[in-house]
Write a protein that holds these residues in place. Structure first.
Motif, PDB file in Angstrom:
ATOM      1  N   LEU A  25       0.847  -1.207   0.000  1.00 39.24           N
ATOM      2  CA  LEU A  25       0.000   0.000   0.000  1.00 39.24           C
ATOM      3  C   LEU A  25       0.877   1.248   0.000  1.00 39.24           C
ATOM      4  CD1 LEU A  25      -2.545  -1.172   2.757  1.00 39.24           C
ATOM      5  CD2 LEU A  25      -3.043  -0.966   0.305  1.00 39.24           C
ATOM      6  N   ALA A  26       1.918   1.220   0.848  1.00 36.77           N
ATOM      7  CA  ALA A  26       2.803   2.383   0.960  1.00 36.77           C
ATOM      8  C   ALA A  26       3.540   2.622  -0.356  1.00 36.77           C
ATOM      9  CB  ALA A  26       3.793   2.182   2.103  1.00 36.77           C
ATOM     10  N   GLN A  27       3.924   1.542  -0.991  1.00 33.03           N
ATOM     11  CA  GLN A  27       4.630   1.657  -2.280  1.00 33.03           C
ATOM     12  C   GLN A  27       3.764   2.338  -3.346  1.00 33.03           C
ATOM     13  OE1 GLN A  27       6.258  -2.157  -3.569  1.00 33.03           O
ATOM     14  NE2 GLN A  27       6.231  -1.356  -5.655  1.00 33.03           N
ATOM     15  N   HIS A  28       2.440   2.155  -3.221  1.00 36.17           N
ATOM     16  CA  HIS A  28       1.522   2.794  -4.172  1.00 36.17           C
ATOM     17  C   HIS A  28       1.127   4.198  -3.722  1.00 36.17           C
ATOM     18  CE1 HIS A  28       0.917  -0.396  -7.087  1.00 36.17           C
ATOM     19  NE2 HIS A  28       0.881  -1.254  -6.091  1.00 36.17           N
ATOM     20  N   GLY A  29       1.760   4.693  -2.649  1.00 34.40           N
ATOM     21  CA  GLY A  29       1.549   6.094  -2.254  1.00 34.40           C
ATOM     22  C   GLY A  29       0.517   6.316  -1.164  1.00 34.40           C
ATOM     23  N   ALA A  30       0.022   5.220  -0.554  1.00 36.64           N
ATOM     24  CA  ALA A  30      -0.956   5.388   0.534  1.00 36.64           C
ATOM     25  C   ALA A  30      -0.231   5.715   1.840  1.00 36.64           C
ATOM     26  CB  ALA A  30      -1.768   4.107   0.706  1.00 36.64           C
ATOM     27  N   THR A  31      -0.932   6.427   2.727  1.00 34.20           N
ATOM     28  CA  THR A  31      -0.466   6.583   4.112  1.00 34.20           C
ATOM     29  C   THR A  31      -1.112   5.461   4.905  1.00 34.20           C
ATOM     30  OG1 THR A  31      -0.289   8.965   3.928  1.00 34.20           O
ATOM     31  CG2 THR A  31      -0.543   8.076   6.149  1.00 34.20           C
ATOM     32  N   VAL A  32      -0.270   4.647   5.548  1.00 32.73           N
ATOM     33  CA  VAL A  32      -0.795   3.442   6.181  1.00 32.73           C
ATOM     34  C   VAL A  32      -0.796   3.575   7.699  1.00 32.73           C
ATOM     35  CG1 VAL A  32      -0.770   0.927   6.099  1.00 32.73           C
ATOM     36  CG2 VAL A  32       0.362   2.210   4.293  1.00 32.73           C
ATOM     37  N   LEU A  33      -1.967   3.361   8.306  1.00 33.06           N
ATOM     38  CA  LEU A  33      -2.098   3.330   9.762  1.00 33.06           C
ATOM     39  C   LEU A  33      -2.068   1.867  10.165  1.00 33.06           C
ATOM     40  CD1 LEU A  33      -5.038   5.898  10.057  1.00 33.06           C
ATOM     41  CD2 LEU A  33      -2.584   6.347   9.968  1.00 33.06           C
ATOM     42  N   LEU A  34      -0.974   1.479  10.812  1.00 34.47           N
ATOM     43  CA  LEU A  34      -0.729   0.057  11.081  1.00 34.47           C
ATOM     44  C   LEU A  34      -1.280  -0.326  12.439  1.00 34.47           C
ATOM     45  CD1 LEU A  34       3.058   0.282  10.164  1.00 34.47           C
ATOM     46  CD2 LEU A  34       1.280  -0.635   8.672  1.00 34.47           C
ATOM     47  N   SER A  35      -2.164  -1.331  12.464  1.00 34.14           N
ATOM     48  CA  SER A  35      -2.722  -1.758  13.743  1.00 34.14           C
ATOM     49  C   SER A  35      -2.474  -3.242  13.997  1.00 34.14           C
ATOM     50  CB  SER A  35      -4.221  -1.459  13.799  1.00 34.14           C
ATOM     51  OG  SER A  35      -4.683  -1.620  15.111  1.00 34.14           O
ATOM     52  N   GLY A  36      -2.317  -3.552  15.275  1.00 33.28           N
ATOM     53  CA  GLY A  36      -2.079  -4.918  15.746  1.00 33.28           C
ATOM     54  C   GLY A  36      -1.844  -4.785  17.238  1.00 33.28           C
ATOM     55  N   ARG A  37      -1.481  -5.892  17.892  1.00 31.95           N
ATOM     56  CA  ARG A  37      -1.206  -5.777  19.338  1.00 31.95           C
ATOM     57  C   ARG A  37       0.286  -5.623  19.610  1.00 31.95           C
ATOM     58  NH1 ARG A  37      -4.371 -11.126  20.889  1.00 31.95           N
ATOM     59  NH2 ARG A  37      -3.172 -11.638  19.032  1.00 31.95           N
ATOM     60  N   LYS A  38       1.140  -6.123  18.710  1.00 32.05           N
ATOM     61  CA  LYS A  38       2.590  -6.124  18.978  1.00 32.05           C
ATOM     62  C   LYS A  38       3.209  -4.788  18.545  1.00 32.05           C
ATOM     63  CE  LYS A  38       3.200 -11.100  18.342  1.00 32.05           C
ATOM     64  NZ  LYS A  38       2.392 -11.562  17.181  1.00 32.05           N
ATOM     65  N   THR A  39       3.310  -3.883  19.524  1.00 26.30           N
ATOM     66  CA  THR A  39       3.752  -2.519  19.220  1.00 26.30           C
ATOM     67  C   THR A  39       5.150  -2.490  18.603  1.00 26.30           C
ATOM     68  OG1 THR A  39       2.443  -1.829  21.100  1.00 26.30           O
ATOM     69  CG2 THR A  39       3.999  -0.229  20.266  1.00 26.30           C
TER      70      THR A  39
END
Ligand SMILES: NC(=O)c1ccc[n+]([C@@H]2O[C@H](COP(=O)([O-])OP(=O)(O)OC[C@H]3O[C@@H](n4cnc5c(N)ncnc54)[C@H](OP(=O)(O)O)[C@@H]3O)[C@@H](O)[C@H]2O)c1
Length: 267
Positions: A25-39
């Motif tokens: 996604l980032a490679q295509h120019g999106a700003t990515v909000l990354l979510s998960g539990r492992k900070t």
């Protein structure tokens, strides 16, 4: 939908498919909000994306906790920030005999795989409707169309997610908000560690690398697809199962017999 300059919330970003999807996604120019539990894992992925010239930040969250999905959308849209795409990629599995699945395990599986994506959608819909646009992407599974022996709870959860995605897409027709359901087949990630991967090798299950799946999901978004089933012959079996389930019963009888010893062996 083009990904350039889109703000995308991605759950499961610390996992095998999610990590690769974040880079894609980032490679295509999106700003990515990354979510998960492992900070820590999320931090490393965000730093790697930024070092490559992309844009990313982390929003850690336990999606199975009460109010978790709602809080995540609040954080992602704080101070009126726009949000263009929400991708529910977080998921857990259970491989084993149905009677051996504990009730807390079953609750956790349904909360993570079904309730959380539904609550994320509920929380983001007012934002998307006010914008007059937005895309909800739910990562299901081929097992969400073909009930698989020794994966009954996981299959049930992905059937539910597929049903939700289809119903919501129809409910939102004409609103500018859309829903994409993507169904990968077996992919080499941590979700399949242990008995599952030994079983998959033993029964010669077709296997994908997470990079390939991530690219297919990004392509489905960019191509405005509304459903995408990954892999051949799995795509064909999805249709066959819908039309002639007894044929698939027969086909899976022998495979189910070979899977059972692995399912009984625990992890
Ligand atoms: N691998 C396959 O064979 C396959 C096939 C078809 C579909 N899928 C689907 O693809 C998606 C990604 O799976 P994967 O293969 O990448 O698995 P994975 O490597 O095990 O990653 C699972 C992800 O889900 C997150 N997660 C689990 N429980 C969570 C919770 N309570 N709160 C927040 N995040 C949670 C994990 O985050 P933390 O570890 O940071 O908590 C991790 O990022 C899942 O929906 C899965 O069902 C996978």
């Amino acid at each position: 939908m083009q990904l350039k300059n889109q703000r995308v919330l991605l759950t499961g970003a610390s996992g095998g498919i999610g990590r690769e999807l974040a880079f894609e996604l980032a490679q295509h120019g999106a700003t990515v909000l990354l979510s998960g539990r492992k900070t820590l894992v999320l931090d490393n992925i965000a730093n790697a994306i930024i070092n490559l010239g992309g844009q990313a930040r982390i929003l850690p969250c336990d999606l199975s906790a009460a109010g978790g999905p709602q809080r995540l959308i609040e954080q992602a849209t704080r101070d009126g920030a726009t949000l263009d795409i929400v991708i529910s990629c977080a998921g857990i599995s259970h491989f084993g005999m149905t009677e051996d699945l504990g009730s807390e395990q079953l609750n956790q599986l349904l909360r993570t795989n079904v309730v959380a994506p539904m609550q994320l959608a509920q929380a983001v819909l007012p934002v998307f409707k006010a914008q007059g646009r937005g895309l909800i992407v739910n990562v299901g599974s081929i097992f969400g169309s073909i009930g698989f022996p020794c994966f009954s709870a996981y299959s049930a959860s992905k059937f539910a997610l597929r049903g939700f995605s289809e119903a919501l897409r129809r409910e939102l027709q004409g609103s500018g908000v859309d829903v994409l359901y993507v169904a990968p087949r077996y992919t080499r990630t941590a979700i399949n560690e242990g008995a599952v991967s030994r079983m998959a090798d033993a029964v010669a299950m077709k296997q994908d690398e997470p990079q390939r799946v991530a690219k297919a999901i990004a392509d489905a978004i960019r191509g405005n697809a509304r459903e995408r089933y990954l892999g051949w012959p799995e795509r064909f079996f999805v249709k066959l199962n819908a039309l002639f389930p007894r044929l698939v019963d027969k086909g899976l009888r022998e495979q189910g017999r070979r899977m059972r010893p692995f399912a009984l062996s625990g992890s």
